[in-house]
Design a protein around this motif. Structure first.
Motif, PDB file in Angstrom:
ATOM      1  N   GLN A  29      -6.503  -1.544  13.063  1.00 39.90           N
ATOM      2  CA  GLN A  29      -5.453  -0.402  13.036  1.00 39.90           C
ATOM      3  C   GLN A  29      -5.483   0.362  11.624  1.00 39.90           C
ATOM      4  O   GLN A  29      -5.617   1.677  11.369  1.00 39.90           O
ATOM      5  CB  GLN A  29      -4.118  -0.121  13.687  1.00 39.90           C
ATOM      6  CG  GLN A  29      -3.958   1.046  13.247  1.00 39.90           C
ATOM      7  CD  GLN A  29      -4.064   2.082  15.460  1.00 39.90           C
ATOM      8  OE1 GLN A  29      -4.582   1.630  15.892  1.00 39.90           O
ATOM      9  NE2 GLN A  29      -4.888   3.284  14.410  1.00 39.90           N
ATOM     10  N   GLU A  30      -5.259   0.078  10.800  1.00 38.51           N
ATOM     11  CA  GLU A  30      -4.871  -0.339   9.745  1.00 38.51           C
ATOM     12  C   GLU A  30      -6.465   0.551   8.673  1.00 38.51           C
ATOM     13  O   GLU A  30      -6.358   1.642   8.238  1.00 38.51           O
ATOM     14  CB  GLU A  30      -4.870  -1.466   8.415  1.00 38.51           C
ATOM     15  CG  GLU A  30      -4.454  -1.395   7.023  1.00 38.51           C
ATOM     16  CD  GLU A  30      -4.118  -2.526   6.316  1.00 38.51           C
ATOM     17  OE1 GLU A  30      -3.951  -2.615   4.620  1.00 38.51           O
ATOM     18  OE2 GLU A  30      -4.993  -3.490   6.835  1.00 38.51           O
ATOM     19  N   VAL A  31      -7.774  -0.252   9.178  1.00 35.62           N
ATOM     20  CA  VAL A  31      -8.752   0.709   8.781  1.00 35.62           C
ATOM     21  C   VAL A  31      -8.327   2.208   9.086  1.00 35.62           C
ATOM     22  O   VAL A  31      -9.256   2.852   8.554  1.00 35.62           O
ATOM     23  CB  VAL A  31     -10.459  -0.543   9.081  1.00 35.62           C
ATOM     24  CG1 VAL A  31     -11.293   0.461   8.361  1.00 35.62           C
ATOM     25  CG2 VAL A  31     -10.054  -1.658   7.911  1.00 35.62           C
ATOM     26  N   ASP A  32      -8.553   2.251  10.397  1.00 38.11           N
ATOM     27  CA  ASP A  32      -8.764   3.579  11.296  1.00 38.11           C
ATOM     28  C   ASP A  32      -7.642   4.429  10.729  1.00 38.11           C
ATOM     29  O   ASP A  32      -8.286   5.730  10.384  1.00 38.11           O
ATOM     30  CB  ASP A  32      -8.165   3.217  12.635  1.00 38.11           C
ATOM     31  CG  ASP A  32      -9.437   2.877  13.242  1.00 38.11           C
ATOM     32  OD1 ASP A  32     -10.633   2.413  12.793  1.00 38.11           O
ATOM     33  OD2 ASP A  32      -9.103   1.971  14.591  1.00 38.11           O
ATOM     34  N   ASP A  33      -6.545   4.076  10.397  1.00 42.06           N
ATOM     35  CA  ASP A  33      -5.800   5.029   9.551  1.00 42.06           C
ATOM     36  C   ASP A  33      -5.823   5.548   8.157  1.00 42.06           C
ATOM     37  O   ASP A  33      -5.820   6.566   8.449  1.00 42.06           O
ATOM     38  CB  ASP A  33      -3.994   4.210   9.709  1.00 42.06           C
ATOM     39  CG  ASP A  33      -4.020   3.760  10.765  1.00 42.06           C
ATOM     40  OD1 ASP A  33      -4.117   4.851  11.930  1.00 42.06           O
ATOM     41  OD2 ASP A  33      -2.927   3.380  10.972  1.00 42.06           O
ATOM     42  N   ILE A  34      -6.781   4.214   7.073  1.00 39.84           N
ATOM     43  CA  ILE A  34      -6.713   5.382   6.386  1.00 39.84           C
ATOM     44  C   ILE A  34      -8.128   5.909   5.937  1.00 39.84           C
ATOM     45  O   ILE A  34      -8.212   6.864   5.788  1.00 39.84           O
ATOM     46  CB  ILE A  34      -6.736   3.907   5.046  1.00 39.84           C
ATOM     47  CG1 ILE A  34      -5.653   2.830   5.517  1.00 39.84           C
ATOM     48  CG2 ILE A  34      -7.521   4.657   4.047  1.00 39.84           C
ATOM     49  CD1 ILE A  34      -5.695   2.131   4.206  1.00 39.84           C
ATOM     50  N   VAL A  35      -8.901   5.513   6.707  1.00 35.69           N
ATOM     51  CA  VAL A  35     -10.311   5.979   6.899  1.00 35.69           C
ATOM     52  C   VAL A  35      -9.944   7.200   6.939  1.00 35.69           C
ATOM     53  O   VAL A  35     -11.126   7.970   7.107  1.00 35.69           O
ATOM     54  CB  VAL A  35     -11.384   5.491   8.066  1.00 35.69           C
ATOM     55  CG1 VAL A  35     -12.480   6.081   7.975  1.00 35.69           C
ATOM     56  CG2 VAL A  35     -11.921   4.189   7.214  1.00 35.69           C
ATOM     57  N   ALA A  36      -9.034   8.238   8.690  1.00 36.68           N
ATOM     58  CA  ALA A  36      -8.685   8.739   9.073  1.00 36.68           C
ATOM     59  C   ALA A  36      -8.556  10.188   7.919  1.00 36.68           C
ATOM     60  O   ALA A  36      -8.382  11.049   7.780  1.00 36.68           O
ATOM     61  CB  ALA A  36      -7.677   8.974  10.414  1.00 36.68           C
ATOM     62  N   ASP A  37      -7.649   9.717   7.562  1.00 39.97           N
ATOM     63  CA  ASP A  37      -6.788  10.155   5.750  1.00 39.97           C
ATOM     64  C   ASP A  37      -7.649  10.364   4.466  1.00 39.97           C
ATOM     65  O   ASP A  37      -7.050  10.873   3.743  1.00 39.97           O
ATOM     66  CB  ASP A  37      -5.813   9.538   5.695  1.00 39.97           C
ATOM     67  CG  ASP A  37      -4.683   9.905   6.751  1.00 39.97           C
ATOM     68  OD1 ASP A  37      -4.357  10.612   6.833  1.00 39.97           O
ATOM     69  OD2 ASP A  37      -3.367   9.487   6.721  1.00 39.97           O
ATOM     70  N   CYS A  38      -8.436   8.914   3.998  1.00 38.60           N
ATOM     71  CA  CYS A  38      -9.245   9.097   2.518  1.00 38.60           C
ATOM     72  C   CYS A  38     -10.294   9.883   2.917  1.00 38.60           C
ATOM     73  O   CYS A  38     -11.364   9.223   3.145  1.00 38.60           O
ATOM     74  CB  CYS A  38      -8.956   7.930   2.049  1.00 38.60           C
ATOM     75  SG  CYS A  38      -9.412   7.822   0.806  1.00 38.60           S
TER      76      CYS A  38
END
Length: 79
Positions: A29-38
């Protein structure tokens, strides 16, 4: 999407684990969230994902010849 303070280097190191299904739910979930923003992490995720697909397509199983199979069996048996 949410804004996070993260290290792109750390996320990039997790992407391969993510693509191999080796992350726990929280890390995924951390990777999903960051990939969505960065944008940088997103591009790296897309690149690694594409590379993994290309490698998978290129690694089709090939049958060995009967002679090769017998040579291997004989080596294993010590003949």
């Amino acid at each position: 999407m949410r804004t996070t303070n993260h290290s792109c280097k750390e996320i990039i190191n997790k992407i391969e684990l993510y693509l191999d299904g080796e992350l726990d739910r929280y890390s995924k979930q951390e990777v999903d969230d960051i990939v969505a923003d960065c944008p940088f992490c997103k591009k790296e995720f897309e690149n690694q994902s594409s590379l993994k697909q290309i490698i998978h397509i290129g690694m089709k199983r090939k049958e060995c010849t009967e002679l090769l199979r017998m040579n291997i069996v004989n080596k294993i048996r010590g003949l």
